[in-house]
Scaffold this motif. Structure first.
Motif, PDB file in Angstrom:
ATOM      1  N   GLU A 210       0.818  -1.208   0.000  1.00 53.02           N
ATOM      2  CA  GLU A 210       0.000   0.000   0.000  1.00 53.02           C
ATOM      3  C   GLU A 210       0.856   1.264   0.000  1.00 53.02           C
ATOM      4  O   GLU A 210       0.461   2.286  -0.545  1.00 53.02           O
ATOM      5  CB  GLU A 210      -0.949  -0.016   1.198  1.00 53.02           C
ATOM      6  N   VAL A 211       2.041   1.185   0.623  1.00 55.25           N
ATOM      7  CA  VAL A 211       2.908   2.372   0.650  1.00 55.25           C
ATOM      8  C   VAL A 211       3.513   2.650  -0.724  1.00 55.25           C
ATOM      9  O   VAL A 211       3.946   3.762  -1.005  1.00 55.25           O
ATOM     10  CB  VAL A 211       4.045   2.205   1.688  1.00 55.25           C
ATOM     11  N   ASP A 212       3.555   1.632  -1.611  1.00 54.69           N
ATOM     12  CA  ASP A 212       4.133   1.819  -2.948  1.00 54.69           C
ATOM     13  C   ASP A 212       3.181   2.543  -3.884  1.00 54.69           C
ATOM     14  O   ASP A 212       3.605   3.290  -4.767  1.00 54.69           O
ATOM     15  CB  ASP A 212       4.503   0.465  -3.568  1.00 54.69           C
ATOM     16  N   VAL A 213       1.881   2.280  -3.719  1.00 47.75           N
ATOM     17  CA  VAL A 213       0.875   2.829  -4.629  1.00 47.75           C
ATOM     18  C   VAL A 213      -0.318   3.330  -3.824  1.00 47.75           C
ATOM     19  O   VAL A 213      -0.885   2.583  -3.023  1.00 47.75           O
ATOM     20  CB  VAL A 213       0.390   1.764  -5.640  1.00 47.75           C
ATOM     21  N   GLN A 214      -0.671   4.575  -4.033  1.00 50.02           N
ATOM     22  CA  GLN A 214      -1.873   5.134  -3.403  1.00 50.02           C
ATOM     23  C   GLN A 214      -2.990   5.153  -4.444  1.00 50.02           C
ATOM     24  O   GLN A 214      -2.848   5.763  -5.495  1.00 50.02           O
ATOM     25  CB  GLN A 214      -1.596   6.558  -2.896  1.00 50.02           C
ATOM     26  N   ILE A 215      -4.094   4.469  -4.138  1.00 51.59           N
ATOM     27  CA  ILE A 215      -5.224   4.400  -5.059  1.00 51.59           C
ATOM     28  C   ILE A 215      -6.348   5.283  -4.536  1.00 51.59           C
ATOM     29  O   ILE A 215      -6.808   5.112  -3.407  1.00 51.59           O
ATOM     30  CB  ILE A 215      -5.728   2.950  -5.225  1.00 51.59           C
ATOM     31  N   ASP A 216      -6.772   6.229  -5.363  1.00 54.91           N
ATOM     32  CA  ASP A 216      -7.876   7.116  -5.005  1.00 54.91           C
ATOM     33  C   ASP A 216      -9.191   6.366  -5.238  1.00 54.91           C
ATOM     34  O   ASP A 216      -9.447   5.863  -6.338  1.00 54.91           O
ATOM     35  CB  ASP A 216      -7.827   8.378  -5.870  1.00 54.91           C
ATOM     36  N   GLU A 217     -10.013   6.294  -4.199  1.00 55.84           N
ATOM     37  CA  GLU A 217     -11.289   5.559  -4.312  1.00 55.84           C
ATOM     38  C   GLU A 217     -12.166   6.126  -5.417  1.00 55.84           C
ATOM     39  O   GLU A 217     -12.979   5.392  -6.001  1.00 55.84           O
ATOM     40  CB  GLU A 217     -12.032   5.595  -2.971  1.00 55.84           C
TER      41      GLU A 217
END
Length: 359
Positions: A210-217
């Motif tokens: 999760e720290v590698d990629v932030q996904i916007d809901e």
């Protein structure tokens, strides 16, 4: 190189001293970071100690040869000198390899995707065989394999399959498998006995955290539906399947291998994070075209990397011109010899590049 090694020895001692402090257990995050650094440094430090011990042995042997008058003792000193020189050369080469820039993803788990290409049903059958080859290899190393997504055809083939391999250094070893794999054989459906050529593509991606990629809901559309295909009780009777659509990239992930909708959703998000992270990694590799050319085929997935010729019982890796005549063993997961050769060739290419830059 030796200045760098002395700095690493000093840093290693600092890490050990901090780990020995009684209060370090109160800060678990710091403790884990130090433990990882200690593990990363220990191999280099131990190798450097062996190298220095071999050099000390060379000096001692030379002194003995100068001072000793007994011929038998001189012969022993010569043998010791040759052994120490050989050891020093071996350890120096090992140190050069250990000091090569490390891929930040090397310690990560991987998600592998296999897709059937040219060849129709025959390609799908081969994709299923390559999937089983990797499963056998991973299990032989004690790694965990978890099926993520699969699209099967009725005769035992797979048009598409993705799976996670969890184990120490999985990416560092399996990353060389990305590319086009080609099979040459007579299909069971071929009445004329002609050899057909089919292809599949393999993509090996470092698992993204999760720290590698932030996904916007706001960028995600989630659909739930009833699972289809083979499955146990509940699989086809509840809305357990999940489909994620990442609107900015158009990536669609479909997960139905678990009975629980929550488990399928977690798997789908893990695969989506990995795909998005892989896109960023590929961009970085494209930006470093020269660096990528110096490596042994770990980037271009359109590259034909290997041929499996069944009539001749041989497997050829085209990147390093390696041919082995034990296809059955390889299809059963015995691929370590190929992987070792690829790793060695990659290290040799990087060493050559490093030497050229230092001249």
């Amino acid at each position: 190189m030796f200045d760098k090694l002395e700095e690493l020895v000093q840093r290693y001692q600092e890490v050990l001293n901090e780990l020995a402090e009684p209060t370090i257990a109160n800060n678990q995050e710091r403790y884990r970071k130090l433990m990882k650094e200690e593990a990363d440094l220990s191999e280099i430090v131990m190798a450097y100690k062996e190298y220095k011990a071999a050099n000390d042995g060379i000096e001692s042997s030379l002194m003995m040869l100068e001072e000793e008058t007994d011929e038998e003792m001189k012969e022993l000193a010569k043998e010791e000198l040759n052994d120490c020189k050989e050891k020093a050369a071996t350890m120096e080469q090992k140190l050069k390899i250990l000091l090569l820039p490390k891929d930040p993803n090397d310690d990560k788990n991987v998600i592998v995707e296999i897709r059937s290409g040219a060849g129709g049903d025959e390609a799908a059958l081969f994709a299923a065989e390559i999937y089983r080859m990797y499963v056998h290899y991973a299990e032989g190393r004690g790694w965990k394999v978890e099926l993520m997504e699969v699209e099967e055809i009725g005769i035992g083939g797979m048009k598409y399959v993705s799976f996670m391999v969890s184990g120490k250094g999985a990416y560092s070893i399996l990353k060389y498998e990305s590319g086009v794999h080609r099979v040459q054989r007579i299909p069971e459906t071929e009445s004329g006995g002609r050899i057909h050529t089919s292809t599949i593509t393999v993509a090996v991606m470092a698992e993204a955290e999760e720290v590698d990629v932030q996904i916007d809901e706001k960028d995600i559309r989630i659909d739930v539906m009833r699972a289809s295909g083979n499955g146990g009780q509940c699989v086809n009777t509840t809305d357990s399947a999940v489909r994620l659509t990442h609107i900015p990239t158009g990536i669609v992930i479909y997960s139905q291998t678990e009975k629980s909708q929550l488990q399928n959703k977690a798997k789908a998000f893990a695969l989506l994070r990995t795909k998005l992270y892989d896109i960023e990694c590929q961009k970085a590799k494209d930006a470093e075209a020269e660096a990528r050319r110096s490596q042994i085929g770990t980037g271009d997935r359109s590259e034909k990397i290997r041929t499996y010729n069944f009539p001749q019982g041989r497997v050829t890796d085209h990147r390093i011109k390696l041919t082995l005549y034990r296809l059955n063993d390889i299809m059963n997961g015995d691929i370590q010899e190929i992987l070792d050769a690829l790793i060695a060739a990659d290290q040799a290419a990087k060493l050559m590049k490093m030497n050229e830059e230092s001249e």
